[in-house]
Design an enzyme around this catalytic site. Sequence first.
Site, PDB file in Angstrom:
ATOM      1  N   CYS A   1       0.851  -1.185   0.000  1.00 12.67           N
ATOM      2  CA  CYS A   1       0.000   0.000   0.000  1.00 12.67           C
ATOM      3  C   CYS A   1       0.888   1.236   0.000  1.00 12.67           C
ATOM      4  CB  CYS A   1      -0.890   0.001   1.238  1.00 12.67           C
ATOM      5  SG  CYS A   1      -1.936  -1.475   1.410  1.00 12.67           S
TER       6      CYS A   1
ATOM      7  N   ARG B   1      -4.798   1.877  -0.707  1.00  6.11           N
ATOM      8  CA  ARG B   1      -4.825   0.455  -0.357  1.00  6.11           C
ATOM      9  C   ARG B   1      -4.670  -0.492  -1.533  1.00  6.11           C
ATOM     10  NH1 ARG B   1      -9.426  -3.653   2.011  1.00  6.11           N
ATOM     11  NH2 ARG B   1      -7.937  -5.141   2.858  1.00  6.11           N
ATOM     12  N   LEU B   2      -3.784  -1.464  -1.348  1.00  6.46           N
ATOM     13  CA  LEU B   2      -3.734  -2.659  -2.185  1.00  6.46           C
ATOM     14  C   LEU B   2      -4.276  -3.785  -1.321  1.00  6.46           C
ATOM     15  CD1 LEU B   2      -2.823  -4.050  -4.844  1.00  6.46           C
ATOM     16  CD2 LEU B   2      -0.670  -4.560  -3.702  1.00  6.46           C
ATOM     17  N   ALA B   3      -5.468  -4.262  -1.648  1.00  6.74           N
ATOM     18  CA  ALA B   3      -6.168  -5.222  -0.789  1.00  6.74           C
ATOM     19  C   ALA B   3      -5.677  -6.642  -1.063  1.00  6.74           C
ATOM     20  CB  ALA B   3      -7.672  -5.125  -1.013  1.00  6.74           C
TER      21      ALA B   3
ATOM     22  N   ASN C   1       1.325   0.106   5.794  1.00  9.25           N
ATOM     23  CA  ASN C   1       1.664  -0.616   4.571  1.00  9.25           C
ATOM     24  C   ASN C   1       2.402  -1.873   5.001  1.00  9.25           C
ATOM     25  OD1 ASN C   1       2.633  -1.457   2.020  1.00  9.25           O
ATOM     26  ND2 ASN C   1       4.473  -0.206   2.269  1.00  9.25           N
ATOM     27  N   GLY C   2       1.797  -3.035   4.788  1.00  8.20           N
ATOM     28  CA  GLY C   2       2.522  -4.234   5.191  1.00  8.20           C
ATOM     29  C   GLY C   2       1.667  -5.470   5.287  1.00  8.20           C
ATOM     30  N   GLU C   3       2.312  -6.522   5.732  1.00  9.96           N
ATOM     31  CA  GLU C   3       1.669  -7.814   5.959  1.00  9.96           C
ATOM     32  C   GLU C   3       2.167  -8.358   7.298  1.00  9.96           C
ATOM     33  OE1 GLU C   3      -0.590  -9.004   3.991  1.00  9.96           O
ATOM     34  OE2 GLU C   3      -0.298  -7.636   2.286  1.00  9.96           O
TER      35      GLU C   3
ATOM     36  N   ASP D   1      -5.020  -8.241   8.503  1.00 12.99           N
ATOM     37  CA  ASP D   1      -3.898  -8.669   9.333  1.00 12.99           C
ATOM     38  C   ASP D   1      -3.284  -7.500  10.102  1.00 12.99           C
ATOM     39  OD1 ASP D   1      -3.287  -8.156   6.451  1.00 12.99           O
ATOM     40  OD2 ASP D   1      -1.240  -8.097   7.193  1.00 12.99           O
TER      41      ASP D   1
ATOM     42  N   LEU E   1       8.009 -15.316  -8.679  1.00 13.92           N
ATOM     43  CA  LEU E   1       8.955 -14.855  -9.687  1.00 13.92           C
ATOM     44  C   LEU E   1      10.032 -15.919  -9.831  1.00 13.92           C
ATOM     45  CD1 LEU E   1       9.347 -11.072  -8.758  1.00 13.92           C
ATOM     46  CD2 LEU E   1       7.618 -12.198 -10.172  1.00 13.92           C
TER      47      LEU E   1
ATOM     48  N   VAL F   1      11.151 -12.977 -16.893  1.00 10.36           N
ATOM     49  CA  VAL F   1      11.340 -11.956 -17.918  1.00 10.36           C
ATOM     50  C   VAL F   1      12.771 -12.014 -18.422  1.00 10.36           C
ATOM     51  CG1 VAL F   1      12.037 -10.138 -16.291  1.00 10.36           C
ATOM     52  CG2 VAL F   1      10.973  -9.497 -18.471  1.00 10.36           C
TER      53      VAL F   1
ATOM     54  N   THR G   1      23.322  -0.181 -10.417  1.00 13.27           N
ATOM     55  CA  THR G   1      22.888  -1.579 -10.289  1.00 13.27           C
ATOM     56  C   THR G   1      21.386  -1.683 -10.137  1.00 13.27           C
ATOM     57  OG1 THR G   1      24.873  -1.845  -8.953  1.00 13.27           O
ATOM     58  CG2 THR G   1      23.411  -3.727  -9.120  1.00 13.27           C
TER      59      THR G   1
ATOM     60  N   ARG H   1      19.532  -0.908 -13.427  1.00 13.22           N
ATOM     61  CA  ARG H   1      19.691  -2.020 -14.378  1.00 13.22           C
ATOM     62  C   ARG H   1      18.739  -3.171 -14.065  1.00 13.22           C
ATOM     63  NH1 ARG H   1      26.272  -2.938 -14.497  1.00 13.22           N
ATOM     64  NH2 ARG H   1      26.843  -1.165 -15.838  1.00 13.22           N
TER      65      ARG H   1
ATOM     66  N   GLY I   1      12.877 -13.939  -4.543  1.00 11.29           N
ATOM     67  CA  GLY I   1      14.056 -14.532  -3.911  1.00 11.29           C
ATOM     68  C   GLY I   1      15.112 -13.571  -3.414  1.00 11.29           C
TER      69      GLY I   1
END
Length: 583
Positions: free
Chosen positions: A2, A50-52, A75-77, A98, A231, A267, A316, A319, A342
């Site tokens: 978020c 918000r990103l739900a 903003n978090g989990e 949460d 990913l 990608v 870096t 890129r 990762g």
Amino acid sequence: MCGILAVLGCSDDSQAKRVRVLELSRRLKHRGPDWSGLYQHGDCYLAHQRLAIIDPASGDQPLFNEDKSIVVTVNGEIYNHEELRKKLAHHKFRTGSDCDVIAHLYEEYGEDFVDMLDGIFSFVLLDTRDNSFVVARDAIGVTSLYIGWGLDGSVWISSELKGLNDDCEHFESFPPGHLYSSKSGGFRRWYNPPWFSEAIPSVPYDPLVLRRAFENAVTKRLMTDVPFGVLLSGGLDSSLVASITARYLAGTKAAKQWGAQLHSFCVGLEGSPDLKAAREVADYLGTVHHEFHFTVQDGIDAIEDVIYHIETYDVTTIRASTPMFLMSRKIKSLGVKMVISGEGSDEIFGGYLYFHKAPDKDEFHRETCRKIKALHQYDCLRANKATSAWGLEARVPFLDKEFINVAMSIDPEAKMIKKDEGRIEKWVLRRAFDDEEHPYLPKHILYRQKEQFSDGVGYSWIDGLKAHAARHVTDKMMFNASFIFPHNTPTTKEAYYYRMIFERFFPQNSARLTVPGGASVACSTAKAVEWDAAWKNNLDPSGRAALGVHLSAYDAETPLSNKPSKVIDSIPRMDFPGVAIQS
């Protein structure tokens, strides 16, 4: 992820100020396109985009305690929120989010509750009973956060620079693992793990302990109420994340909602190392694999957008952020809102190729500590902002607090790279998942040499960036670089090109100070450059700069690719139960 914005104690409760806060909050709408919220208490404003991901129906913010005297924008989990709710049995929660536990934990424990949170987070908590506030950021800095101060004495908090850079006299990156309290008027570190002192650990390496710790880190991140995937570059780290996720997905709440077949995403330039390796891992694991192609020109055309969103001029980071930025847009278009990635493994285990030259185990360990402490300026910043630019959340199990404690307690002698003993970089991690009876990955993938993301998407990507910069930055510009950019003076045309774009978006001195500098080879810290005298004349962050180590070092360049951009025709359509997603 978020987007949060808070303006605290600005001595202005006018409608005009409220409109300005809303305007600035909209600059963060890409992070949270699902809903917006603004709470005002006198001259304090807490805004949220918000990103739900958890409880999409009722978890809108800001969040409150029972009588609404405690207000939180976050903003978090919080992965252990169900366990924390049990400790707060006498509290009444308004939502299933949460993050709803934060206000109630503050009621019970005051400012000392932050270390109880297992997750990633940036939050602002306002106690309206005395107008005090607390701001905190997660242990490693997976979530991005900035703090600023206005001439009127106000304190500003924002998920991104663009939310506060035009209105603050001074601003800076909010330090990870810290909280800021208005009562004390300053920062204090709440995250104090044993490794932070850089003392050399001595716990014997136990592959099964390390394996269990990482499996736990991955499985707790399967907490989601929306479609998700992994990913997958085909390298060790992302392949292990994908393997564990595929192994444990069945039977989870996420599998019941969205199906037990895992979706993976990769990608690269056509013919790149990552695409080939990722396809092989996806076939082995049986994932529904989505492969995205881009050209060097596609990436160059996106550079300005990337710098605006990532908010850095570090070579870096730019890129590596560009292909991730392009991929994130494609992933979001398929209806996915969360991915597991990762990042962090190379810092914890000494996976970068320059670690081959570590002089001894003590210096090896101290360098891993330095790298973890700096992650919020590099890979965390990239993973967070490149995905959030399109309303996509990235979760990073290697940076789980408990897992880091286990991995950083191992005697670093076990992590040392010893070719004569067959121990390549990240040997302890590879060995932990080398299971003959129930293999996690094919052997050659498990023991594939490290590729930095900006290299693995295709070597001609970096070569193309350098060539493009050389056409736009003259020798005369470089000659005068130290006068134009006295702080973190760019030493290459590529760095100069990025710096020009950054300064156009973020011209303030405070902005340029948020970006790290110093000598680096193959992503090393400046201190580690001292390990090899030859590196001082070859300061490039690409893994191929590790001369004598990388199998495709700079003496074997590949030609530029100008093939047209396309996404392969065989990309499967993503079908989730109860959700129609157009390909």
